[in-house]
Design a protein around this motif. Structure first.
Motif, PDB file in Angstrom:
ATOM      1  N   GLY A   1      27.801  22.757  24.158  1.00 24.29           N
ATOM      2  CA  GLY A   1      28.078  21.609  23.045  1.00 24.29           C
ATOM      3  C   GLY A   1      27.347  22.064  22.186  1.00 24.29           C
ATOM      4  N   THR A   2      28.114  22.540  20.852  1.00 21.80           N
ATOM      5  CA  THR A   2      27.444  22.941  19.812  1.00 21.80           C
ATOM      6  C   THR A   2      28.214  22.539  18.666  1.00 21.80           C
ATOM      7  OG1 THR A   2      28.573  25.142  19.842  1.00 21.80           O
ATOM      8  CG2 THR A   2      26.277  24.919  21.170  1.00 21.80           C
ATOM      9  N   LEU A   3      27.371  22.660  17.245  1.00 23.27           N
ATOM     10  CA  LEU A   3      28.000  22.459  16.131  1.00 23.27           C
ATOM     11  C   LEU A   3      27.610  23.356  15.340  1.00 23.27           C
ATOM     12  CD1 LEU A   3      26.686  18.362  15.760  1.00 23.27           C
ATOM     13  CD2 LEU A   3      29.182  19.148  16.137  1.00 23.27           C
ATOM     14  N   ASP A   4      28.611  23.630  14.215  1.00 25.41           N
ATOM     15  CA  ASP A   4      28.088  24.477  13.129  1.00 25.41           C
ATOM     16  C   ASP A   4      27.299  23.924  12.035  1.00 25.41           C
ATOM     17  OD1 ASP A   4      28.387  25.805  10.700  1.00 25.41           O
ATOM     18  OD2 ASP A   4      30.236  26.807  11.568  1.00 25.41           O
ATOM     19  N   GLY A   5      26.092  24.204  11.992  1.00 30.17           N
ATOM     20  CA  GLY A   5      25.103  23.596  11.049  1.00 30.17           C
ATOM     21  C   GLY A   5      25.649  23.726   9.534  1.00 30.17           C
ATOM     22  N   ALA A   6      25.966  24.494   8.977  1.00 29.04           N
ATOM     23  CA  ALA A   6      26.599  24.861   7.651  1.00 29.04           C
ATOM     24  C   ALA A   6      27.726  23.867   7.494  1.00 29.04           C
ATOM     25  CB  ALA A   6      26.642  26.456   7.226  1.00 29.04           C
ATOM     26  N   ARG A   7      28.796  23.953   8.391  1.00 25.13           N
ATOM     27  CA  ARG A   7      29.932  23.000   8.146  1.00 25.13           C
ATOM     28  C   ARG A   7      29.422  21.580   8.187  1.00 25.13           C
ATOM     29  NH1 ARG A   7      33.387  21.593   5.345  1.00 25.13           N
ATOM     30  NH2 ARG A   7      34.859  20.342   6.038  1.00 25.13           N
ATOM     31  N   TYR A   8      28.548  21.134   9.034  1.00 22.45           N
ATOM     32  CA  TYR A   8      28.126  19.891   9.191  1.00 22.45           C
ATOM     33  C   TYR A   8      27.479  19.536   7.781  1.00 22.45           C
ATOM     34  CZ  TYR A   8      26.380  15.662  11.676  1.00 22.45           C
ATOM     35  OH  TYR A   8      25.999  14.633  12.170  1.00 22.45           O
ATOM     36  N   LEU A   9      26.534  20.186   7.174  1.00 22.47           N
ATOM     37  CA  LEU A   9      25.934  19.830   5.970  1.00 22.47           C
ATOM     38  C   LEU A   9      27.067  19.621   5.148  1.00 22.47           C
ATOM     39  CD1 LEU A   9      23.783  19.392   4.071  1.00 22.47           C
ATOM     40  CD2 LEU A   9      23.527  22.134   3.921  1.00 22.47           C
ATOM     41  N   ALA A  10      27.995  20.578   4.911  1.00 27.12           N
ATOM     42  CA  ALA A  10      29.168  20.479   3.952  1.00 27.12           C
ATOM     43  C   ALA A  10      29.853  19.057   4.272  1.00 27.12           C
ATOM     44  CB  ALA A  10      30.038  21.462   4.245  1.00 27.12           C
ATOM     45  N   CYS A  11      30.210  18.734   5.535  1.00 32.87           N
ATOM     46  CA  CYS A  11      30.784  17.421   5.521  1.00 32.87           C
ATOM     47  C   CYS A  11      29.831  16.205   5.010  1.00 32.87           C
ATOM     48  CB  CYS A  11      30.913  17.265   7.198  1.00 32.87           C
ATOM     49  SG  CYS A  11      32.198  18.185   7.587  1.00 32.87           S
ATOM     50  N   LEU A  12      28.472  16.394   5.041  1.00 36.36           N
ATOM     51  CA  LEU A  12      27.698  15.379   4.471  1.00 36.36           C
ATOM     52  C   LEU A  12      28.072  15.420   2.983  1.00 36.36           C
ATOM     53  CD1 LEU A  12      25.518  12.756   4.752  1.00 36.36           C
ATOM     54  CD2 LEU A  12      23.919  14.869   4.956  1.00 36.36           C
ATOM     55  N   VAL A  13      27.860  16.632   2.464  1.00 38.12           N
ATOM     56  CA  VAL A  13      27.854  16.727   0.854  1.00 38.12           C
ATOM     57  C   VAL A  13      29.038  16.123   0.555  1.00 38.12           C
ATOM     58  CG1 VAL A  13      28.287  18.472  -0.740  1.00 38.12           C
ATOM     59  CG2 VAL A  13      26.502  18.584   0.784  1.00 38.12           C
ATOM     60  N   GLU A  14      30.268  16.540   1.193  1.00 35.93           N
ATOM     61  CA  GLU A  14      31.742  15.588   0.772  1.00 35.93           C
ATOM     62  C   GLU A  14      31.707  14.243   0.942  1.00 35.93           C
ATOM     63  OE1 GLU A  14      34.671  17.502   3.658  1.00 35.93           O
ATOM     64  OE2 GLU A  14      34.310  19.482   2.754  1.00 35.93           O
ATOM     65  N   CYS A  15      30.838  13.715   2.093  1.00 38.40           N
ATOM     66  CA  CYS A  15      30.904  12.204   2.016  1.00 38.40           C
ATOM     67  C   CYS A  15      30.115  11.598   0.793  1.00 38.40           C
ATOM     68  CB  CYS A  15      30.196  11.707   3.262  1.00 38.40           C
ATOM     69  SG  CYS A  15      31.356  11.798   4.780  1.00 38.40           S
ATOM     70  N   LEU A  16      29.159  12.246   0.455  1.00 41.38           N
ATOM     71  CA  LEU A  16      28.354  11.743  -0.749  1.00 41.38           C
ATOM     72  C   LEU A  16      28.974  12.019  -2.287  1.00 41.38           C
ATOM     73  CD1 LEU A  16      24.664  13.183   0.294  1.00 41.38           C
ATOM     74  CD2 LEU A  16      25.517  10.895   0.477  1.00 41.38           C
ATOM     75  N   ASP A  17      29.929  13.003  -2.209  1.00 45.62           N
ATOM     76  CA  ASP A  17      30.746  13.215  -3.188  1.00 45.62           C
ATOM     77  C   ASP A  17      31.854  12.253  -3.521  1.00 45.62           C
ATOM     78  OD1 ASP A  17      29.443  15.624  -4.336  1.00 45.62           O
ATOM     79  OD2 ASP A  17      30.861  16.904  -3.388  1.00 45.62           O
ATOM     80  N   GLU A  18      32.510  11.915  -2.300  1.00 43.38           N
ATOM     81  CA  GLU A  18      33.359  10.781  -2.476  1.00 43.38           C
ATOM     82  C   GLU A  18      32.703   9.346  -2.576  1.00 43.38           C
ATOM     83  OE1 GLU A  18      36.112   8.711   1.224  1.00 43.38           O
ATOM     84  OE2 GLU A  18      35.746  10.524   1.352  1.00 43.38           O
TER      85      GLU A  18
END
Length: 466
Positions: free
Chosen positions: A44-61
């Protein structure tokens, strides 16, 4: 002053803007789904770099929508128990292990804590695959000769965005390495993990605040002067956002997973209350602890059934569930994702029995959801034995927001207790904001709590009671 509340969840990353009273600003919400990679081996894993990118996208929005202009404080609700290895340059050298990952096993030949009962009392945890004393040796063994540094998901994200990224005592308590009374790394737990305290993240002191690093201050100038509060474990934040902040009231939260928890005021250094053998205990902050039980199945169980059983949707499904009742004639084990601590059942332990040619897909769903309700009821009785009897219960979380029938089924399973429902779907983000504002006790008067109907009658839509 507005508050930017971040929710670093397992299935999504969300950012929303609240006013000074922790009420959501209309339209100021950004959300990105994240992909949880699971496998038959218990991964049960997540991609850390992609997770960070998703947060950055939220803040950009949110920045593009003009929602960050008045933000002076950033609060974060983050998943407990996550861990990822970092290479020397600070980049992930492997995926993020989430709470759902059941693969880690203790090292061969290691006996565990000298006194398991005292270890449980000090750390609130067990020598279990969910916690870092088992996870770190397992990760090191898989890494070969590499000696990575380990952080949680929140520390990785904050390390990329801020000028400093210590670990909050709340998230540290979820590692199983923290002495809950002294609020420092526990020597025996660190020895079991094979890690020196200086190799762990530093611990954020009470009142700690960080700021964006220069790179990200240029990207989001609206947040350049905002203070970033230490993150709060998602379960603790959900209790606060549900108004369950003392021993008289328990929160039952169903998001991706599920949990039942109670908060007590216990300042650092104070004697910890007795802890039942089957319950865990973590920190909310330097002044409060949260005690409870958690389950790997929750909204993810509903999502699996909805995907695989071709169920009706919306009001049609709710009506069919009311007709089906809770399908008590079925024999149900809802542990599809295995046990959360202290249990050790592996992923793939879910069971359904008592089926006939007349059993419908909706009855299967009702049986699974009712089975989880009964697990919660059993653990709530353990909580009450150590705190108060009976407690009022407040239901919350996205999965319960979506299903009036499930709320009512919980109310029926928890009789004779008073059961209410927190209508706010963002209880984690709201709770994190209230912790950051120092308003934990005041959350007992939070609004949005209403009544719950019967499983065969739907939701009454009662007005908030406080």
């Amino acid at each position: 002053m507005d508050i930017l509340a971040l929710d670093l969840g397992t299935s999504s990353v969300r950012g929303l803007v609240l006013d000074a009273d922790a009420e959501p600003r209309p339209g100021a919400l950004a959300r990105r789904k994240v992909r949880l990679a699971t496998g038959d081996d218990g991964a049960g894993t997540l991609d850390g770099a992609r997770y960070l990118a998703c947060l950055v996208e939220c803040l950009d929005e949110l920045a593009a929508g003009g929602h960050l202009r008045e933000v002076g404080l950033v609060a974060t609700s983050a998943q407990w128990h996550s861990v990822l290895p970092l290479a020397a340059d600070g980049t992930p050298s492997g995926p993020v292990l989430t709470w759902l990952d059941t693969r880690p096993t203790p090292p061969v030949g290691v006996a565990g804590p000298a006194d398991p009962d005292d270890y449980h009392r000090r750390t609130g945890t067990w020598w279990h695959r969910c916690y870092w004393p088992v996870r770190l040796p397992w990760l090191r063994e898989r890494a070969g000769d590499v000696s990575p540094r380990f952080v949680g998901l929140a520390e990785y994200v904050f390390g990329a965005l801020l000028d400093d990224a210590p670990m909050s005592v709340s998230l540290a308590s979820g590692t199983g390495l923290l002495d809950l009374r002294r609020l420092d790394w526990d020597a025996e737990a660190c020895a079991l993990a094979g890690v020196r305290p200086e190799r762990l993240p530093s611990l954020a002191p009470a009142g700690w605040h960080g700021r964006l690093n220069p790179e990200h201050a240029r990207r989001w100038p609206q947040l350049a002067e905002a203070r970033w509060a230490a993150p709060v474990g998602d379960g603790a934040a959900s209790n606060v956002g549900s108004g369950c902040v003392d021993g008289s009231r328990a929160a039952v939260t169903v998001g991706t997973s599920a949990a039942v928890r109670v908060i007590q005021a216990v300042p650092a250094g104070a004697e910890l209350p007795p802890l039942p053998d089957q319950l865990w205990r973590y920190r909310v902050d330097h002044d409060h602890v949260v005690t409870g039980a958690a389950y790997s199945s929750g909204g993810n169980l509903f999502a699996w059934a909805n995907r695989e059983l071709r169920l009706p949707e919306g009001d049609e499904l709710e009506a069919a569930l009311r007709r089906a009742g809770d399908a008590r004639t079925l024999r149900v084990n809802p542990r599809f994702g295995g046990d959360r601590p202290p249990g050790t059942a592996p992923a793939g332990s879910g069971e359904l029995g008592g089926l006939s040619f007349g059993t419908t897909a909706v009855e299967l769903l009702a049986g699974l959801m009712g089975g989880l309700c009964r697990l919660v009821a059993d653990d709530l009785a353990l909580l009450e034995a150590g705190v108060a009897d009976p407690m009022e219960v407040v239901l919350g979380g996205g999965a319960l927001t979506a299903s009036p029938w499930w709320r009512a089924a919980f109310a029926e399973a928890l009789v004779p207790r008073t059961v209410r429902w927190q209508r706010n779907p963002e209880i984690g983000a709201t709770g994190a904001a209230l912790v950051a504002l120092g308003r934990v006790a005041g959350a007992a008067r939070i609004g949005g709590v209403g009544g719950v109907g019967r499983p065969d009658a739907g939701d009454p839509g009662a007005a908030p009671t406080r």
